[in-house]
Design a protein around this motif. Structure first.
Motif, PDB file in Angstrom:
ATOM      1  N   VAL A 198      -5.343   4.067  -0.374  1.00 41.50           N
ATOM      2  CA  VAL A 198      -5.225   5.181  -1.521  1.00 41.50           C
ATOM      3  C   VAL A 198      -3.905   5.932  -0.971  1.00 41.50           C
ATOM      4  O   VAL A 198      -3.056   6.381  -1.741  1.00 41.50           O
ATOM      5  CB  VAL A 198      -5.900   5.181  -1.683  1.00 41.50           C
ATOM      6  CG1 VAL A 198      -6.050   6.690  -0.679  1.00 41.50           C
ATOM      7  CG2 VAL A 198      -6.057   6.237  -3.179  1.00 41.50           C
ATOM      8  N   PRO A 199      -3.870   6.560  -0.052  1.00 48.34           N
ATOM      9  CA  PRO A 199      -2.150   7.558   0.477  1.00 48.34           C
ATOM     10  C   PRO A 199      -0.983   6.934  -0.148  1.00 48.34           C
ATOM     11  O   PRO A 199       0.192   7.191   0.005  1.00 48.34           O
ATOM     12  CB  PRO A 199      -2.360   7.287   1.800  1.00 48.34           C
ATOM     13  CG  PRO A 199      -3.572   7.394   2.178  1.00 48.34           C
ATOM     14  CD  PRO A 199      -4.399   5.985   1.647  1.00 48.34           C
ATOM     15  N   ALA A 200      -0.748   5.287  -0.240  1.00 44.43           N
ATOM     16  CA  ALA A 200      -0.063   4.341  -0.816  1.00 44.43           C
ATOM     17  C   ALA A 200       0.534   4.812  -1.782  1.00 44.43           C
ATOM     18  O   ALA A 200       2.431   4.387  -2.566  1.00 44.43           O
ATOM     19  CB  ALA A 200       0.310   3.046  -0.536  1.00 44.43           C
ATOM     20  N   ALA A 201      -0.614   5.382  -2.967  1.00 45.39           N
ATOM     21  CA  ALA A 201       0.172   5.774  -4.024  1.00 45.39           C
ATOM     22  C   ALA A 201       1.340   7.019  -4.015  1.00 45.39           C
ATOM     23  O   ALA A 201       2.368   7.220  -5.144  1.00 45.39           O
ATOM     24  CB  ALA A 201      -0.747   7.122  -4.959  1.00 45.39           C
ATOM     25  N   ILE A 202       2.069   7.552  -2.937  1.00 52.29           N
ATOM     26  CA  ILE A 202       2.926   8.165  -2.869  1.00 52.29           C
ATOM     27  C   ILE A 202       4.082   7.036  -2.927  1.00 52.29           C
ATOM     28  O   ILE A 202       5.884   8.270  -3.364  1.00 52.29           O
ATOM     29  CB  ILE A 202       3.077   9.108  -0.965  1.00 52.29           C
ATOM     30  CG1 ILE A 202       3.263   7.574  -0.605  1.00 52.29           C
ATOM     31  CG2 ILE A 202       2.228   9.357  -0.554  1.00 52.29           C
ATOM     32  CD1 ILE A 202       3.602   7.657   1.336  1.00 52.29           C
ATOM     33  N   ILE A 203       4.097   5.862  -2.897  1.00 51.03           N
ATOM     34  CA  ILE A 203       5.082   5.327  -4.039  1.00 51.03           C
ATOM     35  C   ILE A 203       5.991   6.156  -4.802  1.00 51.03           C
ATOM     36  O   ILE A 203       6.947   4.927  -5.622  1.00 51.03           O
ATOM     37  CB  ILE A 203       5.213   4.034  -3.109  1.00 51.03           C
ATOM     38  CG1 ILE A 203       4.027   3.134  -4.137  1.00 51.03           C
ATOM     39  CG2 ILE A 203       4.989   3.402  -1.772  1.00 51.03           C
ATOM     40  CD1 ILE A 203       4.650   1.896  -4.287  1.00 51.03           C
ATOM     41  N   SER A 204       5.406   6.229  -6.018  1.00 48.01           N
ATOM     42  CA  SER A 204       5.370   6.569  -7.116  1.00 48.01           C
ATOM     43  C   SER A 204       6.543   7.607  -7.164  1.00 48.01           C
ATOM     44  O   SER A 204       7.150   7.851  -7.992  1.00 48.01           O
ATOM     45  CB  SER A 204       3.870   7.133  -7.618  1.00 48.01           C
ATOM     46  OG  SER A 204       3.355   8.252  -6.772  1.00 48.01           O
ATOM     47  N   LEU A 205       7.082   8.369  -5.907  1.00 50.60           N
ATOM     48  CA  LEU A 205       7.211   9.647  -6.251  1.00 50.60           C
ATOM     49  C   LEU A 205       8.874   8.650  -6.257  1.00 50.60           C
ATOM     50  O   LEU A 205       9.767   8.652  -6.811  1.00 50.60           O
ATOM     51  CB  LEU A 205       7.374  10.451  -4.609  1.00 50.60           C
ATOM     52  CG  LEU A 205       9.002  11.367  -5.009  1.00 50.60           C
ATOM     53  CD1 LEU A 205       8.418  12.095  -6.396  1.00 50.60           C
ATOM     54  CD2 LEU A 205       8.194  12.171  -3.822  1.00 50.60           C
ATOM     55  N   PRO A 206       9.230   7.428  -4.844  1.00 49.75           N
ATOM     56  CA  PRO A 206      10.467   6.380  -4.909  1.00 49.75           C
ATOM     57  C   PRO A 206      10.467   5.942  -6.128  1.00 49.75           C
ATOM     58  O   PRO A 206      11.562   5.477  -6.966  1.00 49.75           O
ATOM     59  CB  PRO A 206      10.685   5.573  -3.916  1.00 49.75           C
ATOM     60  CG  PRO A 206       8.996   6.072  -3.300  1.00 49.75           C
ATOM     61  CD  PRO A 206       8.540   7.150  -4.098  1.00 49.75           C
ATOM     62  N   LEU A 207       9.477   5.172  -7.088  1.00 54.91           N
ATOM     63  CA  LEU A 207      10.085   4.788  -8.150  1.00 54.91           C
ATOM     64  C   LEU A 207       9.953   5.461  -9.070  1.00 54.91           C
ATOM     65  O   LEU A 207      10.720   4.881  -9.844  1.00 54.91           O
ATOM     66  CB  LEU A 207       8.266   3.771  -8.428  1.00 54.91           C
ATOM     67  CG  LEU A 207       7.415   2.678  -7.477  1.00 54.91           C
ATOM     68  CD1 LEU A 207       5.873   2.769  -7.840  1.00 54.91           C
ATOM     69  CD2 LEU A 207       8.729   2.121  -7.416  1.00 54.91           C
ATOM     70  N   PHE A 208       8.902   6.791  -9.559  1.00 57.32           N
ATOM     71  CA  PHE A 208       9.585   7.405 -10.295  1.00 57.32           C
ATOM     72  C   PHE A 208      11.481   7.893 -10.586  1.00 57.32           C
ATOM     73  O   PHE A 208      12.143   7.805 -10.788  1.00 57.32           O
ATOM     74  CB  PHE A 208       8.877   8.681 -10.175  1.00 57.32           C
ATOM     75  CG  PHE A 208       9.777  10.080 -10.923  1.00 57.32           C
ATOM     76  CD1 PHE A 208       8.973   9.578 -12.747  1.00 57.32           C
ATOM     77  CD2 PHE A 208      10.711  10.271 -10.846  1.00 57.32           C
ATOM     78  CE1 PHE A 208       9.435  10.746 -13.502  1.00 57.32           C
ATOM     79  CE2 PHE A 208      11.036  11.588 -11.578  1.00 57.32           C
ATOM     80  CZ  PHE A 208      10.431  11.686 -13.109  1.00 57.32           C
ATOM     81  N   VAL A 318      -0.586  17.909   3.053  1.00 53.08           N
ATOM     82  CA  VAL A 318      -2.040  18.170   1.791  1.00 53.08           C
ATOM     83  C   VAL A 318      -3.043  18.058   2.750  1.00 53.08           C
ATOM     84  O   VAL A 318      -4.086  17.808   3.077  1.00 53.08           O
ATOM     85  CB  VAL A 318      -1.996  16.992   0.838  1.00 53.08           C
ATOM     86  CG1 VAL A 318      -2.991  17.153   0.071  1.00 53.08           C
ATOM     87  CG2 VAL A 318      -0.468  18.251   0.104  1.00 53.08           C
ATOM     88  N   ALA A 319      -3.028  16.072   3.659  1.00 49.78           N
ATOM     89  CA  ALA A 319      -3.572  15.081   4.533  1.00 49.78           C
ATOM     90  C   ALA A 319      -3.068  16.270   5.984  1.00 49.78           C
ATOM     91  O   ALA A 319      -3.593  15.142   6.734  1.00 49.78           O
ATOM     92  CB  ALA A 319      -3.670  13.957   4.209  1.00 49.78           C
ATOM     93  N   GLY A 320      -3.054  17.140   6.467  1.00 52.68           N
ATOM     94  CA  GLY A 320      -3.091  16.597   7.927  1.00 52.68           C
ATOM     95  C   GLY A 320      -4.257  16.685   8.716  1.00 52.68           C
ATOM     96  O   GLY A 320      -3.907  16.080   9.813  1.00 52.68           O
ATOM     97  N   HIS A 321      -5.266  17.394   8.637  1.00 48.73           N
ATOM     98  CA  HIS A 321      -6.269  16.732   8.893  1.00 48.73           C
ATOM     99  C   HIS A 321      -6.293  15.235   9.264  1.00 48.73           C
ATOM    100  O   HIS A 321      -6.669  14.504  10.418  1.00 48.73           O
ATOM    101  CB  HIS A 321      -7.970  17.781   8.410  1.00 48.73           C
ATOM    102  CG  HIS A 321      -9.177  16.907  10.022  1.00 48.73           C
ATOM    103  ND1 HIS A 321      -8.568  18.037  10.656  1.00 48.73           N
ATOM    104  CD2 HIS A 321     -10.017  16.635   9.164  1.00 48.73           C
ATOM    105  CE1 HIS A 321     -10.034  17.800  11.710  1.00 48.73           C
ATOM    106  NE2 HIS A 321     -10.393  16.278  10.681  1.00 48.73           N
ATOM    107  N   GLY A 322      -6.510  14.500   8.650  1.00 51.54           N
ATOM    108  CA  GLY A 322      -6.406  13.068   8.737  1.00 51.54           C
ATOM    109  C   GLY A 322      -5.150  12.263   9.450  1.00 51.54           C
ATOM    110  O   GLY A 322      -4.915  11.447   9.967  1.00 51.54           O
TER     111      GLY A 322
END
Length: 504
Positions: A198-208, A318-322
């Protein structure tokens, strides 16, 4: 228009590019096949043990991909909410002809890495040049984090591979917006990247970013972009709703990775940066990345890796603990490779301009890659050390001694490899809601009695928790006065909780 159509249909690779790229790929494969059959006792044993038991449960219990199962929830079915289990499911299918083998799980990651490497090459070439792309491919192949992740039985490399392919296909689709095939391919790979991790959702930023550069504010009025977004998010949304329902309905009532969505203290972020610079990328690549980050990028979509890096940094915060786990930083590798590739190319061009000799450029290029390989070997070699070998050995003893329905308790602070190799259900700590040690002997006794009431039959200590028997003296006396040690070595101590101590 004709010129644009010609460019959009040009070959992905020129004939002179194929041989060097194949050479990098062969080298990458050779490196990743080292110890490919190693048990899951290396640096990431905790994560691989869980993935491996999900794969084996698919194989033994009917290949129901919608209900992944773990073995550390006592006697329950062990259904767990998790990301789409594509990687363990593919491994389980390969178990049918080959049997349950470690090299199968590891090879799934190797194959997906191999697919992604040429796509990273062409993506970098689109915004730079062939030599930058060649350097990027080599760095991606040789970075320590990339090597270790892409020969581990985890889902991280597979998700990253889909991300790289998705970014390239989306850029191609923007050039040929009428292509339904490219639309579907870009949507499918984006969906799979997010499904698998699910963290792969970060590619939405370069896609945008790419869509904005293509259309500007008009992108909101482009129906095809909305179709792409819908197709890309529809299946991940459906899966994660299903996974959440599993989390609510079945023990251990846990969604894998959810505990990582929390801000961390400053020392954790400092450690993440230090690990990236030193052991994950190597200082050489980190320095090249820093230089490449500030080089001008006049090409269309030239800042795709800049926006990907911004998304990665936001996720780490945001997910520093992980992100205390190194595999979460894996997407940094192709980004760093792209930037460092451009920096290395610039350095060689400047050298060529000073010397006027192409041979000097080639020689220094080889030296750079040789230095990267040497430094990478230095950092990646310790990760192969079988630190969890005692878990593996103890698990094999349980597999040999315990009846098929026996439940075992592993005092191992969350590592799943012992339970996996024991091939029995049970628990991987006394307190299954908190993997810490007991406060005192009284708490240890109470927790063990609770697990015995739930059916625990064996208790396993490894060399890393055998100190409990010395520190919690009353607990040790309680165990030895009531139960027999069926195995006692420097690697592990195993108690039979159903038998009576010979001292009684």
């Amino acid at each position: 228009m004709a010129h644009a159509r010609l460019n959009s249909r040009e070959k992905l690779f020129q004939s002179h590019e194929i041989l060097p790229l194949v050479g990098v790929l062969v080298l990458a494969l050779a490196v990743r096949l080292i110890k490919i059959s190693q048990p899951y006792v290396d640096d990431w044993s905790y994560k691989q043990g869980t993935i491996a038991m999900i794969a084996e449960n698919f194989y033994r219990n009917g290949f129901n991909i919608f209900y992944p199962q773990i073995n550390w929830a006592g006697s329950s079915a062990g259904y767990i909410g998790t990301e789409f289990p594509l990687v363990p499911f593919l491994a389980s299918l390969l178990y049918v002809p080959f049997g349950v083998q470690e090299w199968i799980g590891r090879s799934v990651s190797v194959v997906f890495f191999s697919v992604s490497l040429p796509f990273l090459y062409v993506l970098v070439k689109k915004i730079s040049n062939q030599r930058s792309a060649a350097f990027a491919a080599a760095i991606y192949a040789l970075a320590p984090l990339s090597i270790f992740a892409s020969r581990s039985f985890t889902s991280d490399t597979t998700s990253l591979s889909f991300s790289i392919v998705a970014l390239y296909l989306f850029s191609r689709w923007l050039e040929r917006a009428s292509s339904v095939v490219l639309l579907l391919a870009a949507s499918l790979t984006t969906a799979l990247a997010i499904l698998v991790k699910v963290p792969a959702a970060i590619i939405s930023l370069p896609l945008f970013y790419m869509a904005w550069e293509e259309y500007g504010v008009r992108l909101v009025f482009k129906p095809k972009l909305w179709v792409f977004a819908g197709l890309s998010l529809m299946f991940p949304a459906a899966w994660y709703l299903h996974a959440y329902s599993i989390t609510l309905s079945y023990p251990p009532y846990q969604f894998a990775g959810s505990d990582g969505l929390a801000l961390a203290d400053l020392p954790v972020y400092t450690l993440i940066v230090q690990r990236l610079v030193a052991s994950s990328l190597t200082p050489l690549v980190a320095a090249g990345m820093l230089v490449g980050l500030f080089l001008p990028t006049p090409a269309k979509h030239g800042r795709i890796f800049h926006w990907w890096l911004i998304a990665i940094c936001l996720f780490i915060v945001v997910a520093g603990h992980g992100n205390r786990h190194p595999w979460y930083q894996l997407p940094v590798v192709p980004v760093a490779a792209a930037f460092a590739g451009r920096a290395f190319d610039l350095a060689l061009r400047r050298l060529g301009a000073l010397t006027g000799a192409k041979i000097a450029e080639s020689f220094v290029g080889v030296i750079l890659l040789a230095a990267l390989a040497l430094v990478s070997y230095t950092y990646v070699r310790p990760l192969y050390d079988p630190w969890a070998k005692s878990f593996w050995k103890a698990g094999r003893v349980i597999d040999r001694l315990a009846p098929p329905d026996a439940l075992a308790v592993y005092a191992v602070s969350g590592d799943s490899s012992g339970i996996y190799y024991g091939r029995r259900k049970g628990w991987h700590a006394f307190d299954d809601s908190d993997w810490g040690e007991p406060l005192d002997s009284e708490q240890a006794i109470i927790q063990l009695e609770r697990l015995k009431e739930l059916g625990a039959r064996f208790l396993v200590f490894t060399q890393y928790t055998a100190w409990w028997l010395e520190y919690y003296t009353d607990f040790q006396e309680y165990l030895d006065s009531r139960h027999r040690r069926v195995s006692d070595t420097h690697n592990y101590v195993i108690f039979d909780l159903t038998s009576t101590s010979l001292g009684n």
